[in-house]
Design a protein around this motif. Structure first.
Motif, PDB file in Angstrom:
ATOM      1  N   LEU A   1      47.332  35.074  48.784  1.00  0.00           N
ATOM      2  CA  LEU A   1      47.338  36.243  47.739  1.00  0.00           C
ATOM      3  C   LEU A   1      47.636  35.733  46.206  1.00  0.00           C
ATOM      4  O   LEU A   1      48.471  34.984  45.998  1.00  0.00           O
TER       5      LEU A   1
ATOM      6  N   ASP B   1      38.661  40.534  46.025  1.00  0.00           N
ATOM      7  CA  ASP B   1      39.553  41.637  46.378  1.00  0.00           C
ATOM      8  C   ASP B   1      39.267  41.819  47.957  1.00  0.00           C
ATOM      9  O   ASP B   1      38.552  40.902  48.567  1.00  0.00           O
ATOM     10  N   SER B   2      40.003  42.818  48.590  1.00  0.00           N
ATOM     11  CA  SER B   2      40.013  43.002  49.584  1.00  0.00           C
ATOM     12  C   SER B   2      38.759  43.498  50.521  1.00  0.00           C
ATOM     13  O   SER B   2      38.557  43.205  51.696  1.00  0.00           O
ATOM     14  N   LYS B   3      37.528  43.697  49.684  1.00  0.00           N
ATOM     15  CA  LYS B   3      36.290  44.126  50.033  1.00  0.00           C
ATOM     16  C   LYS B   3      35.360  42.859  49.816  1.00  0.00           C
ATOM     17  O   LYS B   3      34.216  43.095  50.068  1.00  0.00           O
ATOM     18  N   GLU B   4      35.802  41.773  49.726  1.00  0.00           N
ATOM     19  CA  GLU B   4      35.483  40.288  49.652  1.00  0.00           C
ATOM     20  C   GLU B   4      34.306  40.534  48.407  1.00  0.00           C
ATOM     21  O   GLU B   4      33.452  39.605  48.199  1.00  0.00           O
TER      22      GLU B   4
ATOM     23  N   SER C   1      43.344  47.106  45.533  1.00  0.00           N
ATOM     24  CA  SER C   1      42.739  46.386  46.380  1.00  0.00           C
ATOM     25  C   SER C   1      43.101  45.213  46.458  1.00  0.00           C
ATOM     26  O   SER C   1      43.042  44.368  45.259  1.00  0.00           O
ATOM     27  N   PRO C   2      44.172  44.586  47.301  1.00  0.00           N
ATOM     28  CA  PRO C   2      44.869  43.277  47.199  1.00  0.00           C
ATOM     29  C   PRO C   2      43.773  42.273  46.881  1.00  0.00           C
ATOM     30  O   PRO C   2      42.665  42.033  47.352  1.00  0.00           O
TER      31      PRO C   2
ATOM     32  N   ARG D   1      42.980  38.095  46.404  1.00  0.00           N
ATOM     33  CA  ARG D   1      43.240  36.680  46.887  1.00  0.00           C
ATOM     34  C   ARG D   1      42.711  35.705  45.920  1.00  0.00           C
ATOM     35  O   ARG D   1      41.634  35.976  45.419  1.00  0.00           O
TER      36      ARG D   1
ATOM     37  N   CYS E   1      50.822  45.902  51.132  1.00  0.00           N
ATOM     38  CA  CYS E   1      49.296  45.631  51.138  1.00  0.00           C
ATOM     39  C   CYS E   1      49.126  44.574  50.067  1.00  0.00           C
ATOM     40  O   CYS E   1      48.116  43.623  50.302  1.00  0.00           O
ATOM     41  N   SER E   2      49.772  44.310  49.212  1.00  0.00           N
ATOM     42  CA  SER E   2      49.793  43.089  48.076  1.00  0.00           C
ATOM     43  C   SER E   2      50.394  41.805  48.636  1.00  0.00           C
ATOM     44  O   SER E   2      49.675  40.714  48.502  1.00  0.00           O
TER      45      SER E   2
ATOM     46  N   VAL F   1      48.822  42.760  57.425  1.00  0.00           N
ATOM     47  CA  VAL F   1      48.074  43.038  56.344  1.00  0.00           C
ATOM     48  C   VAL F   1      47.719  41.549  55.547  1.00  0.00           C
ATOM     49  O   VAL F   1      48.707  40.508  55.653  1.00  0.00           O
ATOM     50  N   SER F   2      46.608  41.208  54.986  1.00  0.00           N
ATOM     51  CA  SER F   2      46.308  39.941  54.616  1.00  0.00           C
ATOM     52  C   SER F   2      45.560  40.235  53.117  1.00  0.00           C
ATOM     53  O   SER F   2      45.301  41.090  52.897  1.00  0.00           O
TER      54      SER F   2
END
Length: 443
Positions: free
Chosen positions: A16, A34-37, A68-69, A71, A327-328, A442-443
């Motif tokens: 993250l 982001d979390s939606k790849e 949106s977290p 990574r 979430c982050s 949460v990842s």
């Protein structure tokens, strides 16, 4: 011609954004996702962890991560440093990331004197100006000496104010150069003038008449209560160490800080109305002199974007436990409501009436007197739960702290015959941990 074999981004190692200090120190191509790849940014680094210590896109990606977290995934290029540039260009062309080749938004910088004005206006109800010296024992800058009547909650309140100030994008920085139980010293500098804030424990009954003669003096345009010359002379005669530590200290007569960014033609927003007695403005030895409930300080409540969290509800030994996941970062917390109900059998306590922060701080200092929780910064913050769009002001306790509190209460109450939640849950925690029951973190 495709120079490099393709791969699934999901198979790459990642951390993250908030865990960037855990990145490896290797040459790499990195991908901010982001979390939606969706690929937000692609870059190259000779040393990946060093590159992300102060990345020019860090603030921008942090803001995106609140929605949106984000990574950081990486492709290890050890032994292939010569090809980093070619690989970076190839993957930028392949994935067309959102932010590459776009302007980096400038940070909104707060001038030092504006940040100083904000901090001084908040501490003014706890402090008075003693005087000013041509230089401090610690440096050669002219120094304004400000004192608070130390003890109790005052140092922790000032610490929150200064920490909040230090988080702003500004060159002004408050350094806590002495920290003791119930007493701390801070210093900063602005426009060529140093300011030191420290405790004063000698404010006793015989000195309360000073309240009637205090003057009002400005610092950086912020009006504060100040000692007059005859009062300072009397204090120095009574306490010679003041002269030894601050030779030549004199009462403040005029604003020593040159204002560069402040419009002087505007009405002063920091005008102080002198109280009829010192008791109406200050805490003395940690006691609140005013009988009115202390309002929640603006610096304690984080009114920026709410922290996004996900909730899971568990039932353990008949006790319902709510676990909140950031979430982050993925870190786990419980809200103050749960432990307050367990300890005091009261639902929905009031931040002001029940003194939530003060009581939690006292509890951990006394009952959890281990180095792990020493100085933990309890604060009120706004959170948003993504599963039901609910927002609330809460105090978050780390899950491990919650478990330590329940274990302590279990050992205190286990001989009681009452069916208390602390006893039922604490007995289970003797051999278990709540994190073992959590699903889909949460990842």
């Amino acid at each position: 011609m495709l120079l490099h074999p393709e791969f699934n981004l999901l198979t790459l190692p990642s951390r993250l954004l908030s865990q960037r200090d855990q990145l490896p120190a290797c040459p790499a191509i990195y991908f901010a996702i982001d979390s939606k790849e969706r690929v937000l940014y692609i870059g190259r680094a000779i040393n990946l962890v060093e590159r992300w210590r102060d990345h020019h896109r860090l603030e921008q990606l942090t803001r995106i991560g609140k929605r949106s977290p984000v990574r950081l995934a990486w492709l290890d290029c050890s032994g292939q440093v010569q090809q980093l540039g070619v690989r970076e260009a190839h993957y930028i062309n392949l994935y067309n990331p959102l932010l590459n080749n776009t302007p980096v938004p400038p940070k909104k910088i707060t001038p030092s004197e504006i940040a100083l004005q904000d901090a001084l206006s908040k501490i003014s109800r706890y402090c008075i100006i003693f005087g000013m010296t041509s230089k401090s024992p610690h440096h050669d800058l002219p120094t304004v000496n400000i004192r608070y009547f130390g003890g109790g909650r005052v140092p922790s309140t000032l610490r929150r104010i200064f920490k909040a100030s230090n988080k702003r994008p500004t060159r002004l920085h408050w350094a806590e150069f002495v920290r003791r139980k119930g007493a701390s010293w801070w210093r900063t500098r602005c426009n060529g003038i140093a300011i030191e804030v420290g405790p004063w424990f000698s404010f006793d009954e015989e000195n309360k008449h000073f309240a009637e003669d205090l003057s009002i003096r400005p610092i950086a345009g912020v009006e504060m209560l100040a000692l007059q010359a005859f009062q300072l002379v009397a204090l120095i005669e009574k306490h010679p160490f003041l002269h030894e530590n601050y030779p030549g200290m004199a009462a403040l007569e005029a604003d020593p800080i040159r204002l560069i960014w402040t419009r002087t033609d505007q009405p002063n927003p920091f005008k102080l109305i002198k109280p009829s007695s010192l008791e109406s403005s200050f805490h003395i030895a940690g006691e609140t002199m005013s009988q009115e409930p202390e309002p929640i300080q603006e610096d304690i409540v984080d009114k920026v974007t709410p922290r996004k969290m996900e909730r899971q509800f568990l039932t353990i030994e008949g006790v319902e436990v709510e676990v909140c996941s950031d979430c982050s970062t993925g870190r786990k917390f419980v809200r103050h409501h749960l432990i307050w109900k367990m300890l005091f059998k009261e639902r929905n306590p009031s931040f002001e009436r029940n003194g939530i922060i003060r009581n939690f701080k006292n509890y951990t200092d006394i009952h959890l007197s281990t180095i792990r929780w020493t100085g933990f910064d309890f604060k009120i913050e706004r959170v948003s739960f993504i599963d039901d769009d609910m927002e609330a002001d809460v105090v978050l306790l780390p899950l491990a702290m919650f478990e330590d509190i329940v274990r302590y209460e279990y050992n205190q109450r286990k001989n009681s015959r009452q069916e208390q939640d602390c006893v039922k849950l604490g007995g289970w925690l003797e051999e278990n941990a709540i994190a073992q029951l959590l699903q889909n973190p949460v990842s």
